[in-house]
Enzyme design. Structure first.
Site, mmCIF file in Angstrom:
data_model
loop_
_atom_site.group_PDB
_atom_site.id
_atom_site.type_symbol
_atom_site.label_atom_id
_atom_site.label_comp_id
_atom_site.label_asym_id
_atom_site.label_seq_id
_atom_site.Cartn_x
_atom_site.Cartn_y
_atom_site.Cartn_z
ATOM 1 N N ALA A 6 7.839 1.589 -4.094
ATOM 2 C CA ALA A 6 9.060 2.120 -3.505
ATOM 3 C C ALA A 6 9.605 1.227 -2.390
ATOM 4 C CB ALA A 6 8.801 3.535 -2.993
ATOM 5 N N LYS A 53 5.287 -4.532 -12.612
ATOM 6 C CA LYS A 53 6.343 -4.447 -11.607
ATOM 7 C C LYS A 53 6.724 -5.818 -11.070
ATOM 8 C CE LYS A 53 5.162 0.256 -10.247
ATOM 9 N NZ LYS A 53 4.671 1.145 -9.176
ATOM 10 N N VAL A 77 -4.307 -8.236 -5.100
ATOM 11 C CA VAL A 77 -4.711 -9.071 -3.974
ATOM 12 C C VAL A 77 -6.134 -8.689 -3.579
ATOM 13 C CG1 VAL A 77 -4.241 -9.708 -1.580
ATOM 14 C CG2 VAL A 77 -2.351 -9.332 -3.166
ATOM 15 N N ASP A 97 0.213 0.687 -1.260
ATOM 16 C CA ASP A 97 0.069 2.142 -1.217
ATOM 17 C C ASP A 97 -1.318 2.577 -0.756
ATOM 18 O OD1 ASP A 97 -1.515 1.428 -3.341
ATOM 19 O OD2 ASP A 97 -0.489 2.655 -4.830
ATOM 20 N N ASN A 98 -2.083 1.656 -0.131
ATOM 21 C CA ASN A 98 -3.441 2.025 0.287
ATOM 22 C C ASN A 98 -3.875 1.182 1.478
ATOM 23 O OD1 ASN A 98 -5.453 -0.298 -0.740
ATOM 24 N ND2 ASN A 98 -3.752 -0.086 -2.178
ATOM 25 N N THR A 101 -6.040 -2.323 1.043
ATOM 26 C CA THR A 101 -5.290 -3.569 0.934
ATOM 27 C C THR A 101 -4.630 -3.927 2.255
ATOM 28 O OG1 THR A 101 -4.864 -3.110 -1.406
ATOM 29 C CG2 THR A 101 -3.523 -4.798 -0.365
ATOM 30 N N CYS A 141 -6.186 -2.629 15.588
ATOM 31 C CA CYS A 141 -5.972 -2.044 16.920
ATOM 32 C C CYS A 141 -5.344 -0.663 16.789
ATOM 33 C CB CYS A 141 -5.016 -2.916 17.735
ATOM 34 S SG CYS A 141 -5.626 -4.506 18.294
ATOM 35 N N CYS A 156 2.604 8.256 -2.447
ATOM 36 C CA CYS A 156 3.740 8.787 -3.205
ATOM 37 C C CYS A 156 3.276 9.479 -4.475
ATOM 38 C CB CYS A 156 4.687 7.652 -3.572
ATOM 39 S SG CYS A 156 5.432 6.823 -2.149
ATOM 40 N N CYS A 213 -11.000 -4.775 19.727
ATOM 41 C CA CYS A 213 -10.600 -4.769 18.322
ATOM 42 C C CYS A 213 -11.508 -5.641 17.462
ATOM 43 C CB CYS A 213 -9.155 -5.253 18.187
ATOM 44 S SG CYS A 213 -8.585 -5.359 16.470
#
Length: 310
Positions: A6, A53, A77, A97-98, A101, A141, A156, A213
């Protein structure tokens, strides 16, 4: 652009129309009819053909602006290929979407000192944050600290998304990208921007670097080193992705083998689909497969071994 769902599709379109010099679009998935409600770069013909896509995006973006270099990469990736896929670019954009990744992108960007822009949207809510290694807080961070800020854990595919928030977040992300790419970093807002198109609420939050961090202070790149990257990823929408990166598949030969066994197969130049009731499996040339109809990794592995080989 990593991920062309999206937000990725909308941002890629804005940047292609704006005339960025070189744009690489990376995505591991294929177009389905359910995507079209929110992924405005694609159409019903892309879904009928089950085009990856990245492939569909390359075609559409070339038609929008033939004067720029556009490349679609239909792949996932991973720690093994991220340097090959992302090195040499001035900016990394999040269309994923996660968080698996996203943390991998963050590790790479911090190590490579490359700016990247985090973006996410679900339901009517979205947010974006521009990360410049060494100058701003990084994603670790923001989300790994004890007082971590907002994280969108749903997707989504699991709870849906309103199209308008996708385009709003993509516009914010693209505007930040244009500031960086045009040499106007002083115009960056340097804040976490969140918005809800249903309630009309918008927030702008300053983010401080975490002095402890893992990524940008201690330089511990657990995602980049593969320590936090699972072999099987749940993809939402009642499906499992299987990563078999050590092999490549001859999709034509596989299709012939399955057809000889009486299994109906649909294939294009990029992927092969078949049904093993009640499941549907989509297989890619790089060895990956997406099993639809189960979220059980054991079922996915069993069917993969049965039809494709272990």
């Amino acid at each position: 652009m990593v991920g062309c769902g999206a937000i990725g599709a909308a941002t890629a379109q804005l940047l292609a129309r704006a005339g960025v010099g070189r744009l690489r679009v990376i995505d591991r998935d294929f177009v389905e009819p359910s995507n079209l409600q929110r992924q405005a770069l694609f159409d019903e013909n892309d879904a009928r053909e089950s085009l990856p896509k990245a492939v569909a995006a390359e075609r559409k973006l070339r038609a929008l602006n033939s004067a720029i270099a556009i490349e679609g990469k239909a792949c996932d990736v991973t720690p093994e290929n991220i340097e090959e896929l992302l090195s040499g670019y001035d900016l990394i954009l999040d269309g994923t979407d996660n968080f698996e990744t996203r943390f991998l992108l963050n590790d790479f960007a911090v190590q490579a000192n490359c700016p990247w822009i985090y973006a996410a949207a679900v339901s009517s809510y979205g947010l974006t944050y521009t990360i410049r290694p060494g100058q701003t807080a990084c994603l670790a961070c923001l989300l790994e600290a004890p007082d971590a800020g907002p994280m969108i854990e749903e997707t989504c595919d699991t709870i849906g998304v309103l199209g308008p928030v996708v385009n709003l977040v993509a516009s914010l992300q693209a505007a930040e990208a244009m500031k960086i790419l045009s040499g106007n970093a002083q115009a960056l807002h340097q804040r976490l921007i969140s918005c809800d198109v249903w309630s009309g609420r918008m927030q702008s939050i300053a983010v401080l670097r975490n002095p402890q961090c893992r990524a940008c202070v201690r330089h511990e790149y657990s995602y980049l080193n593969g320590e936090a990257q699972p072999h099987i990823t749940l993809c939402g929408r009642d499906s499992v992705q299987i990563h078999e990166r050590r092999r490549s598949l001859d999709l034509a030969a596989l299709g012939e083998k399955l057809a000889a066994a009486g299994i109906a197969v649909r294939r294009n130049d990029f992927l092969l689909k078949f049904t093993a009731p009640p499941h549907e499996m989509t297989v890619f040339g790089d060895g990956r497969a997406i099993l639809k109809g189960s979220t059980d990794p054991a079922v996915a592995r069993s069917l993969y071994a049965r039809y494709i080989g272990s």
